[in-house]
Design a protein around this motif. Structure first.
Motif, mmCIF file in Angstrom:
data_model
loop_
_atom_site.group_PDB
_atom_site.id
_atom_site.type_symbol
_atom_site.label_atom_id
_atom_site.label_comp_id
_atom_site.label_asym_id
_atom_site.label_seq_id
_atom_site.Cartn_x
_atom_site.Cartn_y
_atom_site.Cartn_z
ATOM 1 N N VAL A 45 74.781 78.990 13.891
ATOM 2 C CA VAL A 45 73.507 79.807 14.105
ATOM 3 C C VAL A 45 72.083 78.673 13.463
ATOM 4 N N SER A 46 72.561 77.999 12.572
ATOM 5 C CA SER A 46 71.310 76.965 12.266
ATOM 6 C C SER A 46 71.161 75.991 13.333
ATOM 7 N N TRP A 47 72.454 75.319 13.923
ATOM 8 C CA TRP A 47 72.189 74.462 15.003
ATOM 9 C C TRP A 47 71.584 75.211 16.338
ATOM 10 N N VAL A 48 71.793 76.470 16.610
ATOM 11 C CA VAL A 48 71.426 77.312 17.602
ATOM 12 C C VAL A 48 69.970 77.400 17.400
ATOM 13 N N PHE A 49 69.488 77.887 16.109
ATOM 14 C CA PHE A 49 68.138 78.021 15.788
ATOM 15 C C PHE A 49 67.023 76.688 16.035
ATOM 16 N N PHE A 50 67.633 75.635 15.649
ATOM 17 C CA PHE A 50 66.710 74.528 15.451
ATOM 18 C C PHE A 50 66.825 73.543 16.486
ATOM 19 N N ILE A 51 67.768 73.857 17.584
ATOM 20 C CA ILE A 51 68.178 72.898 18.744
ATOM 21 C C ILE A 51 67.015 72.507 19.798
ATOM 22 N N ILE A 52 66.200 73.634 19.842
ATOM 23 C CA ILE A 52 65.041 73.546 20.948
ATOM 24 C C ILE A 52 63.824 72.779 19.975
ATOM 25 N N PRO A 53 63.392 73.175 18.773
ATOM 26 C CA PRO A 53 62.330 72.419 18.009
ATOM 27 C C PRO A 53 62.725 70.902 17.726
ATOM 28 N N SER A 54 64.068 70.679 17.794
ATOM 29 C CA SER A 54 64.535 69.263 17.643
ATOM 30 C C SER A 54 64.385 68.507 18.943
ATOM 31 N N MET A 55 64.558 69.250 20.062
ATOM 32 C CA MET A 55 64.572 68.467 21.291
ATOM 33 C C MET A 55 63.115 68.350 21.473
ATOM 34 N N LEU A 56 62.230 69.311 21.271
ATOM 35 C CA LEU A 56 60.919 69.021 21.453
ATOM 36 C C LEU A 56 60.082 68.133 20.406
ATOM 37 N N PHE A 57 60.750 67.739 19.263
ATOM 38 C CA PHE A 57 60.316 66.826 18.280
ATOM 39 C C PHE A 57 60.828 65.395 18.814
ATOM 40 N N ASP A 58 62.090 65.261 19.573
ATOM 41 C CA ASP A 58 62.550 64.274 20.022
ATOM 42 C C ASP A 58 61.834 63.656 21.097
ATOM 43 N N VAL A 59 61.355 64.704 22.156
ATOM 44 C CA VAL A 59 60.760 64.216 23.110
ATOM 45 C C VAL A 59 58.971 63.673 22.644
ATOM 46 N N GLN A 60 58.435 64.344 21.576
ATOM 47 C CA GLN A 60 57.252 63.951 21.074
ATOM 48 C C GLN A 60 57.406 62.497 20.679
ATOM 49 N N LEU A 61 58.650 62.158 19.881
ATOM 50 C CA LEU A 61 58.912 61.118 19.284
ATOM 51 C C LEU A 61 58.835 59.870 20.324
ATOM 52 N N ALA A 62 59.698 60.265 21.388
ATOM 53 C CA ALA A 62 59.731 59.170 22.561
ATOM 54 C C ALA A 62 58.454 58.976 23.135
ATOM 55 N N ILE A 63 57.729 59.921 23.579
ATOM 56 C CA ILE A 63 56.450 59.820 23.876
ATOM 57 C C ILE A 63 55.691 58.841 23.430
ATOM 58 N N LYS A 64 55.421 59.048 21.802
ATOM 59 C CA LYS A 64 54.810 58.175 21.004
ATOM 60 C C LYS A 64 55.470 56.613 21.062
ATOM 61 N N TYR A 65 57.039 56.468 20.975
ATOM 62 C CA TYR A 65 57.413 55.388 21.056
ATOM 63 C C TYR A 65 57.089 54.446 22.314
ATOM 64 N N PHE A 66 57.193 55.241 23.506
ATOM 65 C CA PHE A 66 56.986 54.554 24.867
ATOM 66 C C PHE A 66 55.613 54.307 25.326
ATOM 67 N N GLU A 67 54.608 54.951 24.532
ATOM 68 C CA GLU A 67 53.538 55.070 24.797
ATOM 69 C C GLU A 67 52.564 53.474 24.553
ATOM 70 N N GLY A 68 51.991 53.300 25.519
ATOM 71 C CA GLY A 68 51.324 51.881 25.607
ATOM 72 C C GLY A 68 52.166 50.752 25.930
ATOM 73 N N LYS A 69 53.559 50.958 26.395
ATOM 74 C CA LYS A 69 54.258 50.022 26.736
ATOM 75 C C LYS A 69 54.398 49.889 28.134
ATOM 76 N N SER A 70 54.593 48.781 28.907
ATOM 77 C CA SER A 70 54.520 48.624 30.326
ATOM 78 C C SER A 70 55.971 49.263 30.707
ATOM 79 N N PRO A 71 55.734 49.680 31.879
ATOM 80 C CA PRO A 71 57.118 50.391 32.586
ATOM 81 C C PRO A 71 58.285 49.804 32.523
ATOM 82 N N GLY A 72 58.313 48.394 32.657
ATOM 83 C CA GLY A 72 59.431 47.358 32.630
ATOM 84 C C GLY A 72 60.195 47.456 31.323
ATOM 85 N N HIS A 73 59.173 47.285 30.140
ATOM 86 C CA HIS A 73 59.586 46.869 28.768
ATOM 87 C C HIS A 73 60.035 48.473 28.351
ATOM 88 N N ALA A 74 59.293 49.643 28.791
ATOM 89 C CA ALA A 74 59.825 51.083 28.423
ATOM 90 C C ALA A 74 61.371 51.179 29.137
#
Length: 126
Positions: A45-74
């Motif tokens: 139940v804890s996994w099910v409750f937190f999986i969607i916010p976890s994915m949203l957090f991961d997406v936000q983290l990836a966007i911040k990480y790859f932001e400002g990098k060239s497409p080849g480098h990303a």
């Protein structure tokens, strides 16, 4: 208002999924409430409750990480992560850390909502 709407939608989906997980456990005719099965239900139940916010957090983290990098480098960094961890590893890792990153997503979202409301009230006072 966009963050409030996003928080309410995610919270509704998470509560619904957690309720369905509990319902599936309780509808199982072989469910005997011993320590093993109750612990298993709490973890799932804890996994099910937190999986969607976890994915949203991961997406936000990836966007911040790859932001400002060239497409080849990303692309190179993305391939490197995919080769090292792999798809299954990313899935298992996201399941293991989903309660932590889910809580972090909730904290960051509520913090953004409070700050936007505070700024909104500052502008209305001026």
């Amino acid at each position: 208002m966009n963050k409030i709407k996003q928080l309410l939608i995610v919270l509704t989906i998470c509560i619904t999924l957690a309720g369905l997980a509990v319902l599936l456990y309780l509808l199982d005719p072989t469910f005997i409430p011993d320590a093993y099965r109750v612990t298993s239900m709490v973890i799932v139940v804890s996994w099910v409750f937190f999986i969607i916010p976890s994915m949203l957090f991961d997406v936000q983290l990836a966007i911040k990480y790859f932001e400002g990098k060239s497409p080849g480098h990303a692309f190179r960094d993305g391939v490197r992560i995919g080769v090292i961890v792999g798809f299954g590893g990313i899935l298992v890792l996201s399941l293991l850390v989903s309660p932590i990153t889910g809580i972090l997503w909730y904290i960051h979202t509520v913090k953004k909502i409070v700050l936007s409301k505070k700024n909104e009230n500052q502008y209305s006072d001026n």
